[in-house]
Design a protein around this motif. Structure first.
Motif, PDB file in Angstrom:
ATOM      1  N   MET A  53       0.849  -1.182   0.000  1.00 31.75           N
ATOM      2  CA  MET A  53       0.000   0.000   0.000  1.00 31.75           C
ATOM      3  C   MET A  53       0.890   1.238   0.000  1.00 31.75           C
ATOM      4  O   MET A  53       1.710   1.441   0.902  1.00 31.75           O
ATOM      5  N   LEU A  54       0.741   2.092  -1.008  1.00 30.67           N
ATOM      6  CA  LEU A  54       1.521   3.311  -1.090  1.00 30.67           C
ATOM      7  C   LEU A  54       1.041   4.311  -0.033  1.00 30.67           C
ATOM      8  O   LEU A  54      -0.163   4.559   0.092  1.00 30.67           O
TER       9      LEU A  54
ATOM     10  N   GLU B 208       3.702   0.239   2.459  1.00 33.57           N
ATOM     11  CA  GLU B 208       3.456  -0.218   3.823  1.00 33.57           C
ATOM     12  C   GLU B 208       2.420  -1.330   3.790  1.00 33.57           C
ATOM     13  O   GLU B 208       1.636  -1.433   2.834  1.00 33.57           O
ATOM     14  N   PRO B 209       2.374  -2.162   4.819  1.00 32.59           N
ATOM     15  CA  PRO B 209       1.344  -3.204   4.880  1.00 32.59           C
ATOM     16  C   PRO B 209      -0.047  -2.591   4.927  1.00 32.59           C
ATOM     17  O   PRO B 209      -0.244  -1.491   5.461  1.00 32.59           O
TER      18      PRO B 209
ATOM     19  N   VAL C 247       0.951   9.850   9.043  1.00 36.78           N
ATOM     20  CA  VAL C 247       0.348  10.011   7.727  1.00 36.78           C
ATOM     21  C   VAL C 247      -0.535  11.248   7.776  1.00 36.78           C
ATOM     22  O   VAL C 247      -1.490  11.298   8.545  1.00 36.78           O
ATOM     23  N   PRO C 248      -0.224  12.291   6.972  1.00 38.36           N
ATOM     24  CA  PRO C 248      -1.049  13.509   7.004  1.00 38.36           C
ATOM     25  C   PRO C 248      -2.358  13.312   6.239  1.00 38.36           C
ATOM     26  O   PRO C 248      -2.586  12.301   5.585  1.00 38.36           O
ATOM     27  N   GLY C 249      -3.188  14.344   6.291  1.00 40.17           N
ATOM     28  CA  GLY C 249      -4.386  14.386   5.456  1.00 40.17           C
ATOM     29  C   GLY C 249      -5.677  14.213   6.210  1.00 40.17           C
ATOM     30  O   GLY C 249      -5.876  13.193   6.875  1.00 40.17           O
ATOM     31  N   HIS C 250      -6.560  15.230   6.091  1.00 38.85           N
ATOM     32  CA  HIS C 250      -7.875  15.133   6.733  1.00 38.85           C
ATOM     33  C   HIS C 250      -8.995  15.656   5.835  1.00 38.85           C
ATOM     34  O   HIS C 250     -10.137  15.708   6.258  1.00 38.85           O
ATOM     35  N   GLU C 251      -8.666  16.047   4.608  1.00 38.27           N
ATOM     36  CA  GLU C 251      -9.687  16.479   3.656  1.00 38.27           C
ATOM     37  C   GLU C 251      -9.773  15.420   2.562  1.00 38.27           C
ATOM     38  O   GLU C 251      -8.940  15.403   1.664  1.00 38.27           O
TER      39      GLU C 251
ATOM     40  N   GLU D  36      -3.246   4.744   0.183  1.00 36.61           N
ATOM     41  CA  GLU D  36      -4.148   4.181  -0.825  1.00 36.61           C
ATOM     42  C   GLU D  36      -5.446   3.679  -0.213  1.00 36.61           C
ATOM     43  O   GLU D  36      -6.524   3.865  -0.799  1.00 36.61           O
ATOM     44  N   VAL D  37      -5.375   3.020   0.920  1.00 31.73           N
ATOM     45  CA  VAL D  37      -6.585   2.542   1.590  1.00 31.73           C
ATOM     46  C   VAL D  37      -6.474   2.846   3.075  1.00 31.73           C
ATOM     47  O   VAL D  37      -5.380   2.936   3.635  1.00 31.73           O
ATOM     48  N   MET D  38      -7.636   3.031   3.708  1.00 34.06           N
ATOM     49  CA  MET D  38      -7.656   3.314   5.138  1.00 34.06           C
ATOM     50  C   MET D  38      -8.948   2.792   5.754  1.00 34.06           C
ATOM     51  O   MET D  38     -10.018   2.875   5.146  1.00 34.06           O
ATOM     52  N   PRO D  39      -8.876   2.237   6.969  1.00 32.35           N
ATOM     53  CA  PRO D  39     -10.103   1.890   7.690  1.00 32.35           C
ATOM     54  C   PRO D  39     -10.626   3.119   8.412  1.00 32.35           C
ATOM     55  O   PRO D  39      -9.849   3.925   8.922  1.00 32.35           O
TER      56      PRO D  39
END
Length: 341
Positions: free
Chosen positions: A1-2, A17-18, A59-63, A117-120
């Motif tokens: 996963m990028l 990353e896994p 890991v940044p990012g909230h929008e 790329e993916v997130m729970p």
């Protein structure tokens, strides 16, 4: 996963990353778009924001927006609400979930964000996106929500007058909302010419360079540095800059007995203003803390075309080029920078 992960000041690394584990109540989302916010730049430039410090690679990012990849909602496009309140503390019970004592927020503290790329993510914090809102527009719903919450806190009278100090993406979205809300006069204060042009495009009646005479005005108005700037006498001023000059200009521009809404986040975690100025006008000062359960309203406004989202995005980068995306956002030569996946 990028994944893009911030290891220190200006040390953003992209690598494999896994895949994350999906816990109870969570749904796996394939992220499709993530905006870079001013608060992300605080993390990147300072390794901190407010009283929060970078204590581990984050890991940044909230929008963000994405597509659900598993379960009964598989294939559904969603906007990702970045806030996970505890629902049990005093603030949550009082209906102020944005002030939750135990909140987890995407890309903040110990909670990894959306630049992967993916997130729970908790299923109930994933809001369905109508076809009329693009993935990039879905990412813009978070700053729209901040603007909407600021408007709520501003208590602008119908047909009232306002000033917006700072015309980044949130300020420009606020201008659109204020115009839709029926204000009679809207002054935008912004030092960057391209952002003043955008403010005029999206509804400002007058645009002022805080260091010069008015750049575009239908009625002559003094510059922000002029001692008579207070004669503008607006009902409510919104500060969306994050520095003391912006706060001063907002306070100078509002009428006696008016209201000032502070939405900018100072890098030093300190805001300073002249007490005599605020006290002399007996100002009411409201502070903005993200947004409070506004996603359904924001989605409805965007779906009905009351606000425009996509044109505010002036640069797009793939996740693999996340460091270049942050560099572009730092230059502030455009409006919104978005990472698309």
């Amino acid at each position: 996963m990028l994944t893009a992960r911030l290891h220190g000041i200006a040390d953003l690394r992209v690598g494999d990353e896994p895949a994350p584990e999906v816990g109870a109540g969570d749904t796996l989302v394939r992220v499709t778009a993530v905006g870079i916010c001013g608060s992300d730049l605080h993390w990147y430039e300072d390794g901190s924001i407010g009283d929060a410090k970078l204590e581990r690679p984050l890991v940044p990012g909230h929008e963000g927006a994405g597509e659900i990849v598993a379960g009964p909602r598989r294939g559904e496009r969603v906007a990702i609400d970045p806030a996970i309140p505890c629902e049990t503390c005093r603030a949550c019970r009082d209906g102020r979930r944005n002030l939750c004592y135990n909140i987890r927020f995407s890309g903040n503290g110990a909670t990894d964000g959306m630049m992967r790329e993916v997130m729970p993510w908790p299923s109930h914090r994933l809001h369905p996106l109508p076809d009329s809102i693009s993935d990039v527009g879905g990412a813009m719903l978070e700053p729209l929500g901040v603007a909407l919450w600021a408007l709520d806190l501003g208590q602008v009278p119908f047909g009232g007058t306002v000033a917006v100090v700072g015309c980044g993406p949130v300020g420009l979205l606020l201008i659109q909302l204020l115009r839709a809300a029926g204000v009679s006069r809207l002054i935008a204060v912004e030092p960057l010419p391209h952002r003043r042009e955008a403010a005029a495009k999206w509804g400002a009646d007058e645009t002022l360079d805080p260091s010069r005479a008015p750049a575009s005005t239908s009625t002559p108005a003094p510059a922000a540095t002029d001692p008579d700037f207070s004669l503008c006498g607006v009902d409510v001023a919104f500060e969306m800059v994050g520095n003391d000059d912006g706060v001063r200009i907002a306070m100078e521009s509002v009428r006696p007995g008016g209201r000032v809404v502070l939405g900018g986040i100072p890098g030093s975690d300190t805001t300073t203003f002249r007490a005599s100025l605020a006290r002399g006008k007996e100002l009411t000062i409201a502070m903005v803390r993200r947004s409070n359960d506004v996603y359904p309203r924001a989605i409805d406004l965007a779906a009905r075309g009351v606000v425009t989202l996509d044109p505010l995005v002036t640069s797009r980068f793939p996740l693999a080029e996340a460091p270049a995306a942050f560099a572009a956002a730092q230059r502030r030569t455009g409006l919104k920078v978005v990472i698309t996946l």
